[in-house]
Design a protein around this motif. Sequence first.
Motif, PDB file in Angstrom:
ATOM      1  N   ARG A  15       7.447   8.274  -1.836  1.00  6.09           N
ATOM      2  CA  ARG A  15       8.737   7.888  -1.247  1.00  6.09           C
ATOM      3  C   ARG A  15       8.626   7.851   0.282  1.00  6.09           C
ATOM      4  N   ARG A  16       7.985   8.866   0.862  1.00  7.39           N
ATOM      5  CA  ARG A  16       7.823   8.937   2.313  1.00  7.39           C
ATOM      6  C   ARG A  16       6.952   7.783   2.814  1.00  7.39           C
ATOM      7  N   LEU A  17       5.884   7.467   2.090  1.00  5.63           N
ATOM      8  CA  LEU A  17       5.000   6.390   2.524  1.00  5.63           C
ATOM      9  C   LEU A  17       5.662   5.023   2.418  1.00  5.63           C
ATOM     10  N   VAL A  18       6.542   4.829   1.443  1.00  5.35           N
ATOM     11  CA  VAL A  18       7.286   3.572   1.351  1.00  5.35           C
ATOM     12  C   VAL A  18       8.178   3.425   2.583  1.00  5.35           C
ATOM     13  N   LYS A  19       8.864   4.504   2.959  1.00  2.00           N
ATOM     14  CA  LYS A  19       9.713   4.466   4.159  1.00  2.00           C
ATOM     15  C   LYS A  19       8.871   4.188   5.408  1.00  2.00           C
ATOM     16  N   GLU A  20       7.720   4.836   5.476  1.00  2.00           N
ATOM     17  CA  GLU A  20       6.832   4.657   6.627  1.00  2.00           C
ATOM     18  C   GLU A  20       6.345   3.206   6.709  1.00  2.00           C
ATOM     19  N   LEU A  21       5.993   2.619   5.564  1.00  2.00           N
ATOM     20  CA  LEU A  21       5.540   1.235   5.531  1.00  2.00           C
ATOM     21  C   LEU A  21       6.638   0.294   6.014  1.00  2.00           C
ATOM     22  N   HIS A  22       7.858   0.501   5.536  1.00  2.00           N
ATOM     23  CA  HIS A  22       8.982  -0.339   5.987  1.00  2.00           C
ATOM     24  C   HIS A  22       9.198  -0.189   7.486  1.00  2.00           C
ATOM     25  N   SER A  23       9.064   1.021   7.980  1.00  2.00           N
ATOM     26  CA  SER A  23       9.233   1.272   9.409  1.00  2.00           C
ATOM     27  C   SER A  23       8.186   0.513  10.226  1.00  2.00           C
ATOM     28  N   PRO A  63      -1.694  -2.221   7.273  1.00  3.88           N
ATOM     29  CA  PRO A  63      -2.689  -2.110   6.196  1.00  3.88           C
ATOM     30  C   PRO A  63      -3.116  -0.663   5.941  1.00  3.88           C
ATOM     31  N   ASP A  64      -3.184   0.131   7.009  1.00  6.12           N
ATOM     32  CA  ASP A  64      -3.547   1.533   6.851  1.00  6.12           C
ATOM     33  C   ASP A  64      -2.516   2.254   5.983  1.00  6.12           C
ATOM     34  N   CYS A  65      -1.259   2.011   6.252  1.00  4.10           N
ATOM     35  CA  CYS A  65      -0.195   2.648   5.493  1.00  4.10           C
ATOM     36  C   CYS A  65      -0.197   2.158   4.044  1.00  4.10           C
ATOM     37  N   ARG A  66      -0.445   0.872   3.835  1.00  2.00           N
ATOM     38  CA  ARG A  66      -0.517   0.319   2.468  1.00  2.00           C
ATOM     39  C   ARG A  66      -1.656   0.977   1.688  1.00  2.00           C
ATOM     40  N   LYS A  67      -2.770   1.187   2.373  1.00  2.00           N
ATOM     41  CA  LYS A  67      -3.925   1.823   1.725  1.00  2.00           C
ATOM     42  C   LYS A  67      -3.590   3.257   1.309  1.00  2.00           C
ATOM     43  N   ARG A  68      -2.917   3.993   2.189  1.00  2.00           N
ATOM     44  CA  ARG A  68      -2.519   5.364   1.850  1.00  2.00           C
ATOM     45  C   ARG A  68      -1.504   5.376   0.707  1.00  2.00           C
ATOM     46  N   LEU A  69      -0.627   4.382   0.698  1.00  2.09           N
ATOM     47  CA  LEU A  69       0.363   4.279  -0.380  1.00  2.09           C
ATOM     48  C   LEU A  69      -0.316   3.958  -1.715  1.00  2.09           C
ATOM     49  N   PHE A 108       4.274  -3.758  -3.647  1.00  2.88           N
ATOM     50  CA  PHE A 108       2.977  -4.403  -3.500  1.00  2.88           C
ATOM     51  C   PHE A 108       3.033  -5.855  -3.932  1.00  2.88           C
ATOM     52  N   HIS A 109       3.794  -6.161  -4.958  1.00  6.84           N
ATOM     53  CA  HIS A 109       3.880  -7.544  -5.438  1.00  6.84           C
ATOM     54  C   HIS A 109       4.674  -8.426  -4.460  1.00  6.84           C
ATOM     55  N   THR A 110       5.724  -7.872  -3.852  1.00  2.00           N
ATOM     56  CA  THR A 110       6.490  -8.675  -2.886  1.00  2.00           C
ATOM     57  C   THR A 110       5.737  -8.761  -1.571  1.00  2.00           C
ATOM     58  N   GLY A 111       4.954  -7.746  -1.229  1.00  2.00           N
ATOM     59  CA  GLY A 111       4.202  -7.745   0.020  1.00  2.00           C
ATOM     60  C   GLY A 111       3.028  -8.707  -0.012  1.00  2.00           C
TER      61      GLY A 111
END
Length: 113
Positions: A15-23, A63-69, A108-111
């Motif tokens: 949940r936190r990483l999704v918020k971070e990615l959006h940010s 991309p770094d955040c996506r990888k961690r997610l 991931f599918h929308t991104g």
Amino acid sequence: MATVRNLKIKTSTCRRLVKELHSYEKEVDREAAKTADMKEKGADPYDLKQQENVLAESRMMVPDCRKRLESSLADLKATLAELEGSDEKEGPEIDDARSMILEVEKEFHTGDA
């Protein structure tokens, strides 16, 4: 051995990483707009170069955040599968984990599109 507590932690991490990615994605949009505005107004070349560096750094974080997610999602799925393999098959934590998995996979599918 997976526990409900571990499942809650891994769900919260996703949940936190999704918020971070959006940010980070919003930050890239903001910085790109600021860079375009500076180019349009004919800003000082040094200031423009600095702004382009800021934009490049922001873009690298996505991309770094996506990888961690992705990694966090794999951990969550493994923990959920382990719990479902035992006697824990229902409960609010399990439902929360399932919905988080769906949300992240949809992200991931929308991104990718």
